[in-house]
Design a protein around this motif. Sequence first.
Motif, PDB file in Angstrom:
ATOM      1  N   GLN A  65      21.661 -40.990  -4.276  1.00 43.30           N
ATOM      2  CA  GLN A  65      22.598 -40.016  -3.439  1.00 43.30           C
ATOM      3  C   GLN A  65      22.314 -40.300  -1.633  1.00 43.30           C
ATOM      4  O   GLN A  65      21.013 -40.350  -1.148  1.00 43.30           O
ATOM      5  CB  GLN A  65      22.452 -38.470  -3.245  1.00 43.30           C
ATOM      6  CG  GLN A  65      22.272 -38.161  -4.774  1.00 43.30           C
ATOM      7  CD  GLN A  65      24.036 -39.010  -5.411  1.00 43.30           C
ATOM      8  OE1 GLN A  65      25.163 -38.650  -4.853  1.00 43.30           O
ATOM      9  NE2 GLN A  65      24.203 -39.633  -6.205  1.00 43.30           N
ATOM     10  N   VAL A 112      18.109 -34.129  -1.393  1.00 46.95           N
ATOM     11  CA  VAL A 112      18.874 -34.899  -2.130  1.00 46.95           C
ATOM     12  C   VAL A 112      18.694 -35.670  -2.860  1.00 46.95           C
ATOM     13  O   VAL A 112      17.647 -35.993  -2.941  1.00 46.95           O
ATOM     14  CB  VAL A 112      18.930 -36.083  -0.898  1.00 46.95           C
ATOM     15  CG1 VAL A 112      19.927 -37.061  -0.989  1.00 46.95           C
ATOM     16  CG2 VAL A 112      19.860 -34.908   0.551  1.00 46.95           C
ATOM     17  N   GLN A 113      19.360 -35.961  -3.914  1.00 48.64           N
ATOM     18  CA  GLN A 113      18.778 -36.065  -5.901  1.00 48.64           C
ATOM     19  C   GLN A 113      18.690 -37.365  -4.969  1.00 48.64           C
ATOM     20  O   GLN A 113      19.513 -38.782  -4.507  1.00 48.64           O
ATOM     21  CB  GLN A 113      19.484 -36.621  -5.943  1.00 48.64           C
ATOM     22  CG  GLN A 113      20.469 -34.442  -6.974  1.00 48.64           C
ATOM     23  CD  GLN A 113      21.470 -34.448  -8.078  1.00 48.64           C
ATOM     24  OE1 GLN A 113      22.081 -34.900  -8.516  1.00 48.64           O
ATOM     25  NE2 GLN A 113      22.204 -33.090  -7.564  1.00 48.64           N
ATOM     26  N   GLY A 132      14.577 -39.049  -4.698  1.00 52.76           N
ATOM     27  CA  GLY A 132      15.602 -38.299  -3.919  1.00 52.76           C
ATOM     28  C   GLY A 132      14.113 -37.915  -2.653  1.00 52.76           C
ATOM     29  O   GLY A 132      13.585 -38.497  -2.264  1.00 52.76           O
ATOM     30  N   ALA A 182      22.836 -38.595   3.236  1.00 49.43           N
ATOM     31  CA  ALA A 182      22.815 -37.917   3.683  1.00 49.43           C
ATOM     32  C   ALA A 182      23.270 -37.515   4.785  1.00 49.43           C
ATOM     33  O   ALA A 182      21.824 -38.048   5.495  1.00 49.43           O
ATOM     34  CB  ALA A 182      22.230 -36.693   3.107  1.00 49.43           C
ATOM     35  N   THR A 199      13.654 -35.375   0.800  1.00 52.04           N
ATOM     36  CA  THR A 199      13.438 -33.558   0.876  1.00 52.04           C
ATOM     37  C   THR A 199      13.828 -33.550   2.732  1.00 52.04           C
ATOM     38  O   THR A 199      12.990 -34.114   3.257  1.00 52.04           O
ATOM     39  CB  THR A 199      12.718 -32.954   1.077  1.00 52.04           C
ATOM     40  OG1 THR A 199      12.592 -32.851  -0.917  1.00 52.04           O
ATOM     41  CG2 THR A 199      12.657 -31.372   0.741  1.00 52.04           C
ATOM     42  N   GLN A 249      24.917 -25.669  -1.431  1.00 53.70           N
ATOM     43  CA  GLN A 249      26.075 -26.412  -2.292  1.00 53.70           C
ATOM     44  C   GLN A 249      27.073 -27.355  -1.114  1.00 53.70           C
ATOM     45  O   GLN A 249      27.622 -27.336  -0.387  1.00 53.70           O
ATOM     46  CB  GLN A 249      26.674 -26.711  -3.028  1.00 53.70           C
ATOM     47  CG  GLN A 249      25.746 -25.630  -4.227  1.00 53.70           C
ATOM     48  CD  GLN A 249      24.630 -26.491  -4.475  1.00 53.70           C
ATOM     49  OE1 GLN A 249      24.311 -27.687  -5.269  1.00 53.70           O
ATOM     50  NE2 GLN A 249      23.699 -25.888  -4.558  1.00 53.70           N
ATOM     51  N   GLN A 291      24.406 -31.460  -3.428  1.00 54.76           N
ATOM     52  CA  GLN A 291      23.444 -31.394  -3.178  1.00 54.76           C
ATOM     53  C   GLN A 291      22.550 -29.819  -2.131  1.00 54.76           C
ATOM     54  O   GLN A 291      23.488 -29.208  -2.137  1.00 54.76           O
ATOM     55  CB  GLN A 291      23.047 -32.523  -2.344  1.00 54.76           C
ATOM     56  CG  GLN A 291      23.253 -34.174  -2.033  1.00 54.76           C
ATOM     57  CD  GLN A 291      23.243 -34.381  -3.313  1.00 54.76           C
ATOM     58  OE1 GLN A 291      21.508 -34.127  -3.792  1.00 54.76           O
ATOM     59  NE2 GLN A 291      23.664 -35.014  -3.709  1.00 54.76           N
ATOM     60  N   THR A 292      21.783 -29.848  -2.371  1.00 53.64           N
ATOM     61  CA  THR A 292      20.805 -28.136  -1.803  1.00 53.64           C
ATOM     62  C   THR A 292      20.646 -28.190  -1.657  1.00 53.64           C
ATOM     63  O   THR A 292      19.669 -28.582  -0.592  1.00 53.64           O
ATOM     64  CB  THR A 292      20.458 -27.913  -3.676  1.00 53.64           C
ATOM     65  OG1 THR A 292      20.799 -27.700  -4.565  1.00 53.64           O
ATOM     66  CG2 THR A 292      20.165 -25.568  -3.468  1.00 53.64           C
ATOM     67  N   GLU A 331      28.803 -32.085  -0.814  1.00 55.08           N
ATOM     68  CA  GLU A 331      28.384 -32.765  -1.816  1.00 55.08           C
ATOM     69  C   GLU A 331      28.854 -34.071   0.052  1.00 55.08           C
ATOM     70  O   GLU A 331      29.136 -34.201   0.886  1.00 55.08           O
ATOM     71  CB  GLU A 331      29.616 -32.941  -2.287  1.00 55.08           C
ATOM     72  CG  GLU A 331      30.224 -34.514  -3.238  1.00 55.08           C
ATOM     73  CD  GLU A 331      30.326 -35.327  -2.308  1.00 55.08           C
ATOM     74  OE1 GLU A 331      29.169 -36.282  -3.265  1.00 55.08           O
ATOM     75  OE2 GLU A 331      30.896 -35.790  -1.278  1.00 55.08           O
ATOM     76  N   THR A 332      27.603 -35.242  -0.458  1.00 48.17           N
ATOM     77  CA  THR A 332      27.436 -36.109   0.584  1.00 48.17           C
ATOM     78  C   THR A 332      27.992 -37.260   0.408  1.00 48.17           C
ATOM     79  O   THR A 332      27.885 -37.960   1.739  1.00 48.17           O
ATOM     80  CB  THR A 332      26.013 -36.195   0.958  1.00 48.17           C
ATOM     81  OG1 THR A 332      24.868 -36.496  -0.241  1.00 48.17           O
ATOM     82  CG2 THR A 332      25.148 -34.607   1.303  1.00 48.17           C
TER      83      THR A 332
END
Length: 102
Positions: free
Chosen positions: A84, A80-81, A4, A86, A6, A49, A59-60, A51-52
């Motif tokens: 994934q 971002v998980q 992930g 972004a 950040t 939230q 994603q948060t 979606e990326t």
Amino acid sequence: MLQGITYKTWAISPGVGPEAAFERGTRAVLAEGFVNVNAGKRLGTLTAQQETSGSGRSQTLRVVVGKSGKGSRIDAVFMVQGGQAALSMSDNLCRIVDAVVG
């Protein structure tokens, strides 16, 4: 990309009080296309939230606005998980923070 990521940023706005900063931040988050926005005005917290990468996994975003001297401080974190992507998220976070700072 397996781990992930950040993204973080923050700013201090000496001329904008926490309530006005929170309102500006909320509008900026909505303008950036985030959904499921949960605004905790009393605590100065926003979660949202986005979606990326087309996978359907959201994603948060977390935004915190607080008092700093006579103005306010805004902190924004986007997580971002793993697996994934972004793209341009750094730019999105900067636009959110810049909207508060004015």
